[in-house]
Write an enzyme that holds these catalytic residues in place. Structure first.
Site, PDB file in Angstrom:
ATOM      1  N   ASP A  11       2.811 -10.707 -42.815  1.00 33.82           N
ATOM      2  CA  ASP A  11       2.363 -11.590 -41.745  1.00 33.82           C
ATOM      3  C   ASP A  11       2.340 -13.008 -42.323  1.00 33.82           C
ATOM      4  O   ASP A  11       2.322 -13.192 -43.545  1.00 33.82           O
ATOM      5  CB  ASP A  11       0.975 -11.161 -41.271  1.00 33.82           C
ATOM      6  CG  ASP A  11       0.420 -12.068 -40.193  1.00 33.82           C
ATOM      7  OD1 ASP A  11       1.135 -12.352 -39.221  1.00 33.82           O
ATOM      8  OD2 ASP A  11      -0.737 -12.517 -40.338  1.00 33.82           O
ATOM      9  N   ASP A  13       0.538 -16.262 -40.633  1.00 35.35           N
ATOM     10  CA  ASP A  13      -0.645 -17.092 -40.418  1.00 35.35           C
ATOM     11  C   ASP A  13      -1.906 -16.420 -40.946  1.00 35.35           C
ATOM     12  O   ASP A  13      -2.204 -15.268 -40.615  1.00 35.35           O
ATOM     13  CB  ASP A  13      -0.799 -17.392 -38.931  1.00 35.35           C
ATOM     14  CG  ASP A  13       0.409 -18.144 -38.389  1.00 35.35           C
ATOM     15  OD1 ASP A  13       0.870 -19.073 -39.071  1.00 35.35           O
ATOM     16  OD2 ASP A  13       0.897 -17.794 -37.295  1.00 35.35           O
TER      17      ASP A  13
END
Length: 228
Positions: A11, A13
């Site tokens: 991922d 953010d």
């Protein structure tokens, strides 16, 4: 050790970055005068709270988040993105994240960033990390090849991340059973993919994900313990 090819999924953010690039782009458009500092901020903050709560309508959000890009046009938008990369993203690319990626590279793993943020914002960020494979929210384009505000295909969010990673694997001639997968994420939005991979890693996890990771015995990685 597994003889299957190893895929390391990340991922973006609040996982590889200590900030949310989508939210930060919205703040940046306020800074450069593209959006109303009061009305836009209220809506941006509200969408972000929905994201954290797992209740975000991603189609509504993408229309909102890309409106300024669409209206300003390609030239201005690309110039603004370069400035955003220099002023906001470059200072947020920290050594612990680079070291984590390098460790996987040295181990011979294939690296893929899998993010719910749109490709306009995240493509140069993936490149800055030296990651060529990006699974992001794809943006529909008009006859001139410019952004319409709509999403093209399945958005890479929640269960959509599983769909989009499966699509990417198929494009490589692979299936889940053919590979040994690790996924790093901070958010309960990513539980569908975390629960599917061979090695889930709760990375800078939010409070709810931290509890779930502890219950399941998942590895917990606090990549930026000293970052505010």
């Amino acid at each position: 050790m597994s003889s299957r090819p190893r895929i390391a999924l990340f991922d973006l953010d609040n996982t590889l970055l200590p900030i949310d690039s989508d939210y930060s782009w919205g703040e940046f458009t306020q800074t450069i005068g593209w959006t109303d500092p009061v009305v836009f901020k209220q809506r941006n903050d509200a969408f972000y709270e929905h994201y954290k709560a797992g209740t975000l309508d991603v189609h509504d959000y993408v229309r909102f988040a890309t409106e300024a890009i669409r209206l300003r046009g390609r030239g201005e938008a690309l110039q603004a993105r370069e400035r955003f990369m220099r002023e906001v993203i470059a200072p947020a690319i920290l050594e612990p994240a680079k070291a984590l990626l390098d460790a996987h590279r040295q181990a011979g793993d294939r690296l893929v960033i899998v993010t719910a943020t749109n490709e306009f914002v995240t493509r140069p960020i993936a490149q800055a990390f030296g990651v060529q494979e990006l699974v992001a929210v794809q943006l529909a384009t008009d006859a001139d090849g410019w952004i319409t505000g709509e999403i093209d295909g399945v958005p890479s969010m929640r269960e959509g991340k599983v769909v989009r990673v499966a699509d990417w694997l198929r494009s490589q001639g692979l299936d889940w059973g053919d590979v040994d997968t690790t996924f790093y994420s901070d958010s309960t939005n990513d539980l569908p993919l975390l629960q599917l991979v061979d090695h889930p890693v709760a990375t800078n996890p939010d409070a709810r994900l931290r509890v779930i990771a502890q219950q399941h015995g998942w590895r917990i990685l606090d990549l930026f313990p000293s970052h505010p």
